[in-house]
Design a protein around this motif. Structure first.
Motif, PDB file in Angstrom:
ATOM      1  N   THR A   1       0.791  -1.227   0.000  1.00  0.00           N
ATOM      2  CA  THR A   1       0.000   0.000   0.000  1.00  0.00           C
ATOM      3  C   THR A   1       0.826   1.282   0.000  1.00  0.00           C
ATOM      4  OG1 THR A   1      -0.239  -0.056   2.410  1.00  0.00           O
ATOM      5  CG2 THR A   1      -1.976  -1.102   1.110  1.00  0.00           C
ATOM      6  N   VAL A   2       2.006   1.275   0.619  1.00  0.00           N
ATOM      7  CA  VAL A   2       2.792   2.517   0.678  1.00  0.00           C
ATOM      8  C   VAL A   2       4.214   2.359   0.120  1.00  0.00           C
ATOM      9  CG1 VAL A   2       1.447   3.525   2.562  1.00  0.00           C
ATOM     10  CG2 VAL A   2       3.471   2.152   3.103  1.00  0.00           C
ATOM     11  N   GLN A   3       4.461   1.268  -0.580  1.00  0.00           N
ATOM     12  CA  GLN A   3       5.760   1.035  -1.215  1.00  0.00           C
ATOM     13  C   GLN A   3       6.912   1.236  -0.231  1.00  0.00           C
ATOM     14  OE1 GLN A   3       3.476   3.377  -2.870  1.00  0.00           O
ATOM     15  NE2 GLN A   3       2.581   1.490  -3.614  1.00  0.00           N
ATOM     16  N   MET A   4       7.159   0.196   0.539  1.00  0.00           N
ATOM     17  CA  MET A   4       8.164   0.249   1.591  1.00  0.00           C
ATOM     18  C   MET A   4       8.982  -1.039   1.586  1.00  0.00           C
ATOM     19  SD  MET A   4       7.371   0.924   5.612  1.00  0.00           S
ATOM     20  CE  MET A   4       7.057   2.655   5.362  1.00  0.00           C
ATOM     21  N   PRO A   5      10.309  -0.957   1.760  1.00  0.00           N
ATOM     22  CA  PRO A   5      11.125  -2.168   1.835  1.00  0.00           C
ATOM     23  C   PRO A   5      10.724  -3.047   3.024  1.00  0.00           C
ATOM     24  CG  PRO A   5      12.519  -0.240   1.560  1.00  0.00           C
ATOM     25  CD  PRO A   5      11.129   0.257   1.828  1.00  0.00           C
ATOM     26  N   PHE A   6      11.042  -4.325   2.922  1.00  0.00           N
ATOM     27  CA  PHE A   6      10.644  -5.301   3.931  1.00  0.00           C
ATOM     28  C   PHE A   6      11.069  -4.914   5.341  1.00  0.00           C
ATOM     29  CE2 PHE A   6      11.819  -9.072   6.479  1.00  0.00           C
ATOM     30  CZ  PHE A   6      10.542  -9.540   6.735  1.00  0.00           C
ATOM     31  N   MET A   7      12.343  -4.625   5.565  1.00  0.00           N
ATOM     32  CA  MET A   7      12.821  -4.352   6.919  1.00  0.00           C
ATOM     33  C   MET A   7      12.140  -3.115   7.496  1.00  0.00           C
ATOM     34  SD  MET A   7      14.642  -6.037   8.873  1.00  0.00           S
ATOM     35  CE  MET A   7      15.373  -5.934  10.465  1.00  0.00           C
ATOM     36  N   ASP A   8      11.981  -2.080   6.695  1.00  0.00           N
ATOM     37  CA  ASP A   8      11.292  -0.875   7.155  1.00  0.00           C
ATOM     38  C   ASP A   8       9.845  -1.192   7.520  1.00  0.00           C
ATOM     39  OD1 ASP A   8      13.605   0.552   6.670  1.00  0.00           O
ATOM     40  OD2 ASP A   8      12.836   1.589   4.899  1.00  0.00           O
ATOM     41  N   SER A   9       9.181  -1.983   6.708  1.00  0.00           N
ATOM     42  CA  SER A   9       7.781  -2.308   6.985  1.00  0.00           C
ATOM     43  C   SER A   9       7.654  -3.181   8.229  1.00  0.00           C
ATOM     44  CB  SER A   9       7.124  -2.982   5.776  1.00  0.00           C
ATOM     45  OG  SER A   9       7.721  -4.222   5.488  1.00  0.00           O
ATOM     46  N   LEU A  10       8.585  -4.077   8.443  1.00  0.00           N
ATOM     47  CA  LEU A  10       8.591  -4.928   9.630  1.00  0.00           C
ATOM     48  C   LEU A  10       8.745  -4.073  10.898  1.00  0.00           C
ATOM     49  CD1 LEU A  10       8.598  -8.025  10.213  1.00  0.00           C
ATOM     50  CD2 LEU A  10      11.085  -7.887  10.218  1.00  0.00           C
ATOM     51  N   ILE A  11       9.701  -3.168  10.871  1.00  0.00           N
ATOM     52  CA  ILE A  11       9.968  -2.278  12.005  1.00  0.00           C
ATOM     53  C   ILE A  11       8.783  -1.349  12.263  1.00  0.00           C
ATOM     54  CG2 ILE A  11      11.378  -0.287  12.695  1.00  0.00           C
ATOM     55  CD1 ILE A  11      13.750  -1.797  11.238  1.00  0.00           C
ATOM     56  N   LEU A  12       8.295  -0.701  11.225  1.00  0.00           N
ATOM     57  CA  LEU A  12       7.219   0.265  11.387  1.00  0.00           C
ATOM     58  C   LEU A  12       5.925  -0.396  11.856  1.00  0.00           C
ATOM     59  CD1 LEU A  12       6.868   3.271  11.199  1.00  0.00           C
ATOM     60  CD2 LEU A  12       6.133   2.985   8.834  1.00  0.00           C
ATOM     61  N   ASN A  13       5.637  -1.578  11.341  1.00  0.00           N
ATOM     62  CA  ASN A  13       4.442  -2.312  11.762  1.00  0.00           C
ATOM     63  C   ASN A  13       4.465  -2.530  13.275  1.00  0.00           C
ATOM     64  OD1 ASN A  13       2.135  -4.220  11.632  1.00  0.00           O
ATOM     65  ND2 ASN A  13       3.738  -5.728  12.025  1.00  0.00           N
ATOM     66  N   LEU A  14       5.588  -3.000  13.794  1.00  0.00           N
ATOM     67  CA  LEU A  14       5.692  -3.265  15.228  1.00  0.00           C
ATOM     68  C   LEU A  14       5.631  -1.967  16.037  1.00  0.00           C
ATOM     69  CD1 LEU A  14       5.973  -5.310  17.479  1.00  0.00           C
ATOM     70  CD2 LEU A  14       8.444  -5.328  17.066  1.00  0.00           C
ATOM     71  N   ALA A  15       6.308  -0.940  15.572  1.00  0.00           N
ATOM     72  CA  ALA A  15       6.285   0.348  16.273  1.00  0.00           C
ATOM     73  C   ALA A  15       4.864   0.910  16.341  1.00  0.00           C
ATOM     74  CB  ALA A  15       7.214   1.340  15.578  1.00  0.00           C
ATOM     75  N   GLU A  16       4.123   0.822  15.259  1.00  0.00           N
ATOM     76  CA  GLU A  16       2.769   1.363  15.221  1.00  0.00           C
ATOM     77  C   GLU A  16       1.810   0.609  16.146  1.00  0.00           C
ATOM     78  OE1 GLU A  16       2.644   3.151  10.685  1.00  0.00           O
ATOM     79  OE2 GLU A  16       1.897   1.128  11.046  1.00  0.00           O
ATOM     80  N   ARG A  17       2.068  -0.648  16.377  1.00  0.00           N
ATOM     81  CA  ARG A  17       1.201  -1.451  17.242  1.00  0.00           C
ATOM     82  C   ARG A  17       1.553  -1.323  18.720  1.00  0.00           C
ATOM     83  NH1 ARG A  17       1.176  -6.659  17.151  1.00  0.00           N
ATOM     84  NH2 ARG A  17       3.234  -6.979  16.306  1.00  0.00           N
ATOM     85  N   THR A  18       2.551  -0.553  19.038  1.00  0.00           N
ATOM     86  CA  THR A  18       3.000  -0.414  20.421  1.00  0.00           C
ATOM     87  C   THR A  18       2.240   0.715  21.118  1.00  0.00           C
ATOM     88  OG1 THR A  18       5.177  -1.208  19.791  1.00  0.00           O
ATOM     89  CG2 THR A  18       5.020  -0.026  21.873  1.00  0.00           C
ATOM     90  N   PRO A  19       1.540   0.379  22.210  1.00  0.00           N
ATOM     91  CA  PRO A  19       0.832   1.429  22.952  1.00  0.00           C
ATOM     92  C   PRO A  19       1.817   2.504  23.431  1.00  0.00           C
ATOM     93  CG  PRO A  19       0.237  -0.745  23.760  1.00  0.00           C
ATOM     94  CD  PRO A  19       1.394  -0.936  22.816  1.00  0.00           C
ATOM     95  N   ASN A  20       1.385   3.705  23.453  1.00  0.00           N
ATOM     96  CA  ASN A  20       2.164   4.861  23.904  1.00  0.00           C
ATOM     97  C   ASN A  20       3.219   5.316  22.911  1.00  0.00           C
ATOM     98  OD1 ASN A  20       0.694   4.813  26.337  1.00  0.00           O
ATOM     99  ND2 ASN A  20       2.129   3.345  27.187  1.00  0.00           N
ATOM    100  N   ALA A  21       3.432   4.596  21.821  1.00  0.00           N
ATOM    101  CA  ALA A  21       4.372   5.066  20.797  1.00  0.00           C
ATOM    102  C   ALA A  21       3.712   6.221  20.056  1.00  0.00           C
ATOM    103  CB  ALA A  21       4.740   3.946  19.833  1.00  0.00           C
ATOM    104  N   THR A  22       4.417   7.331  20.003  1.00  0.00           N
ATOM    105  CA  THR A  22       3.858   8.521  19.352  1.00  0.00           C
ATOM    106  C   THR A  22       4.712   9.024  18.194  1.00  0.00           C
ATOM    107  OG1 THR A  22       4.984   9.949  20.954  1.00  0.00           O
ATOM    108  CG2 THR A  22       2.693   9.311  21.449  1.00  0.00           C
TER     109      THR A  22
END
Length: 153
Positions: free
Chosen positions: A103-124
């Motif tokens: 959906t946003v054209q992102m390399p695998f490692m970046d998408s893996l990292i960002l996915n986990l960061a976005e699902r973390t409560p209190n991450a802003t």
């Protein structure tokens, strides 16, 4: 909570003459007040890069020279504080990163990292020197270390 990307940590350890080093150091000092974190994927990416220059014994001490030195919280995909149930291996390693790539054209490692960061409560916020790779692609505010410092001024 501020999630720190690999490139910020890599710069701190490997590129001492880089023109961004002073700013990077100031950021790593200032972020202590905002509960800094990084994902286990960032840690593994950094350790892989550091493995070329460190002995196995020194690499094994990563908790002291990385986690303790910067007071980092490590975000794991099975962290019980995540708001959603623990993902399956397939969801974590394939399905969620693939949706980011698709959906946003992102390399695998970046998408893996960002996915986990976005699902973390209190991450802003997500802080990276490669902010342009992430802006408009995340639910988190994306900043460079320099931009983060400016928000604190």
């Amino acid at each position: 909570m501020i999630v720190i990307d690999t490139d910020v940590l890599w710069l701190a350890f490997a590129f001492h003459k880089d023109k961004r080093q002073a700013t990077n150091s100031i950021f790593l000092e200032q972020v202590q007040a905002d509960q800094p974190a990084t994902t286990i994927y960032n840690v593994l990416e950094l350790l892989g890069k550091m493995s070329f220059n460190l002995s196995p014994d020194r690499l094994d001490e990563w908790r002291s020279w990385l986690i303790d030195a910067y007071q980092l919280l490590i975000i794991w995909p099975t962290n019980p504080s995540l708001t959603t149930a623990a993902p399956t291996f397939r969801e974590e390693i394939f399905e969620r990163p693939y949706q980011k790539m698709r959906t946003v054209q992102m390399p695998f490692m970046d998408s893996l990292i960002l996915n986990l960061a976005e699902r973390t409560p209190n991450a802003t916020r997500f802080v990276t020197w490669n902010a342009r790779h992430f802006q408009g692609k995340s639910t988190l505010q994306v900043l460079t270390p320099e931009e983060y410092i400016q928000t604190k001024a």
